[in-house]
Design a protein around this motif. Structure first.
Motif, short mmCIF file in Angstrom:
data_model
loop_
_atom_site.label_atom_id
_atom_site.label_comp_id
_atom_site.label_asym_id
_atom_site.label_seq_id
_atom_site.Cartn_x
_atom_site.Cartn_y
_atom_site.Cartn_z
N UNK A 175 0.82 -1.20 0.00
CA UNK A 175 0.00 0.00 0.00
C UNK A 175 0.86 1.25 0.00
N UNK A 176 0.21 2.39 -0.33
CA UNK A 176 0.90 3.67 -0.38
C UNK A 176 0.05 4.73 0.32
N UNK A 177 0.69 5.49 1.21
CA UNK A 177 0.06 6.66 1.82
C UNK A 177 0.79 7.89 1.28
N UNK A 178 0.05 8.77 0.61
CA UNK A 178 0.65 9.96 0.01
C UNK A 178 -0.07 11.20 0.50
N UNK A 179 0.65 12.06 1.20
CA UNK A 179 0.10 13.31 1.72
C UNK A 179 0.55 14.46 0.83
N UNK A 180 -0.39 15.13 0.18
CA UNK A 180 -0.08 16.24 -0.73
C UNK A 180 1.09 15.89 -1.65
N UNK A 181 1.03 14.75 -2.34
CA UNK A 181 2.18 14.33 -3.13
C UNK A 181 2.47 15.28 -4.29
N UNK A 182 3.76 15.53 -4.51
CA UNK A 182 4.21 16.35 -5.63
C UNK A 182 4.46 15.40 -6.78
N UNK A 183 3.50 15.32 -7.69
CA UNK A 183 3.57 14.33 -8.77
C UNK A 183 3.80 14.92 -10.14
N UNK A 239 -4.00 2.82 -2.66
CA UNK A 239 -3.40 4.09 -2.29
C UNK A 239 -4.38 4.95 -1.50
N UNK A 240 -3.85 5.62 -0.48
CA UNK A 240 -4.57 6.69 0.21
C UNK A 240 -3.86 7.98 -0.13
N UNK A 241 -4.60 8.92 -0.73
CA UNK A 241 -4.04 10.22 -1.08
C UNK A 241 -4.82 11.29 -0.33
N UNK A 242 -4.12 12.11 0.44
CA UNK A 242 -4.73 13.22 1.17
C UNK A 242 -4.16 14.54 0.66
#
Length: 308
Positions: A175-183, A239-242
Motif C-alpha cells: 500500500x501507499x500513503x501519500x500526503x499532498x504528493x508532488x507528482x 493508495x490513500x491520497x490526502x
C-alpha cells in the motif's frame, strides 16, 4: 471524499502560515525552500516508548523507529520525507514516524535521509529510496510487508519508487500513503492557477520551489520517475491520497487518483476543505490533521486485514 468546512483551529493555523510566508524578511526564503534547506536542529529526543536505530548506507543514512515494548512486526512502513527534494530530513519527520507507529498499532518506521539537490539532483533521491527498500527486503521483509508513505516530494518519490519496482519486476509494496504528493514537476495542473492566490505556502509568486527546483537537473520533467503523474499505475497497490483544497498542488493528487482509478487501482482520495500543503504537519493539534492521521490508521488497518 471532501470535508465540508474548515475548523476554527484550521483557519487560525492557515492565516498564521499565510502571514508568515508573506513576511518580506522570511517569506521568500520559505517559498523558495532556502529556509528549509538551511534549517539547523538539535538531535531529536526519542520518546521513552521508542527505540531509534541509526543505519549508515552508502551516501546517506537512515533511522529505524520501533516500539520498545510489543512492536508489531507484521509489516513495516518506509517513510520518504518531503522538502522539495532540496531539504534533508528534519525532526518533524521523526514525529511523523511516531504518529505512523501510533496509528498503525505498533508498526516500525524506516526514515531515510536521502540525498537532495542541488548537490545531488535526480536520480539520487530515487536511488536512495530504492536502496532503503532493498535494505528492508534484506532484513527479511517481503514486498507485501512494506507500506510506502510520503508527503509532498516524498509522496511523489513513493509513487516513483513503486513505478520503478513494478517496471523492474521487484516485489511490490502492499500500500501507499501519500500526503499532498508532488507528482507533476511541470506544474501543469489546473490548481496551479485556480489556487494561485489561495495557497498560503506557495501562492502569489512564481519564485518558489515548485517552479524553480534543482532536483530535475538535466532530466525530462515529464519522466515518470521525476513526475509520476505521467507514468502507468496499473498493478499498483491500494493508495490513500490526502490533500488540501486550497493548495496549488491539489491537481497533482486529483489527476493521479483519477488516472490510477481508470487503470484499475484502488484509490481513496481525501480532499480536506480549506487545508494547506501537508496540513498533517499540525499533528493532532487541529481537527483536520487529527482526522487525517486517523484515516491513515484506518487505511493501514484495512491493508493488514486484506493481507491477513
Amino acid at each position: 471524499m471532501m470535508e465540508k468546512e474548515t475548523s476554527i483551529q484550521g483557519k487560525v493555523i492557515r492565516e498564521l502560515l499565510s502571514h508568515l510566508t508573506n513576511d518580506l524578511m522570511i517569506g521568500k526564503k520559505i517559498k523558495s525552500g532556502e529556509l528549509r534547506k538551511r534549517l539547523q536542529e538539535p538531535p531529536w529526543k526519542v520518546p521513552s516508548c521508542f527505540t531509534m536505530t541509526h543505519i549508515d548506507m552508502p551516501g546517506f543514512s537512515m533511522k529505524f523507529l520501533a516500539s520498545k515494548e510489543n512492536p508489531n512486526t507484521d509489516k513495516v512502513i518506509l517513510q520518504l520525507h518531503g522538502g522539495g527534494y532540496i531539504g534533508a530530513v528534519r525532526n518533524a519527520y521523526y514525529v511523523f514516524a511516531g504518529l505512523y507507529n501510533e496509528v498503525s498499532h505498533g508498526l516500525s518506521v524506516l526514515t531515510p535521509d536521502y540525498r537532495v539537490a542541488p548537490e545531488h539532483p535526480f536520480p539520487a533521491a530515487l536511488e536512495d529510496a530504492l536502496a532503503s527498500y532493498r535494505w528492508l527486503l534484506d532484513q527479511g521483509f517481503f514486498g507485501d510487508d512494506i507500506i510506502l508513505a510520503g508527503d509532498s516530494a516524498g509522496g511523489g518519490l513513493a509513487l516513483a519508487l513503486c513505478m520503478y519496482l513494478k517496471e523492474h519486476h521487484m516485489p511490490m509494496p502492499c500500500g501507499i500513503v501519500a500526503m499532498s504528493p508532488w507528482t507533476d514537476l511541470t506544474a501543469s495542473g489546473e490548481s496551479y492557477d485556480t489556487n494561485f492566490e489561495k495557497d498560503p505556502l506557495f501562492g502569489n509568486t512564481r519564485d518558489s520551489m515548485i517552479y524553480n527546483n534543482y532536483y530535475v537537473g538535466d532530466a525530462d520533467p515529464m519522466d515518470p520517475y521525476v513526475s509520476p503523474l505521467f507514468g502507468d499505475f496499473r498493478q499498483f497497490p491500494p493508495m490513500l491520497i490526502q490533500v488540501g483544497s486550497i493548495e496549488m498542488l491539489l491537481s497533482d493528487s486529483v489527476e493521479v487518483a483519477a488516472k490510477a482509478r481508470q487503470q484499475g487501482v484502488k484509490v481513496r482520495l481525501s480532499i480536506y476543505e480549506g487545508m494547506f500543503h501537508v496540513f498533517q504537519m499540525a499533528y493532532l493539534n487541529i481537527p483536520e490533521s487529527k482526522k487525517a492521521w486517523a484515516e491513515v490508521g484506518k487505511f493501514i488497518e484495512i491493508l493488514m486485514k486484506e493481507e491477513g
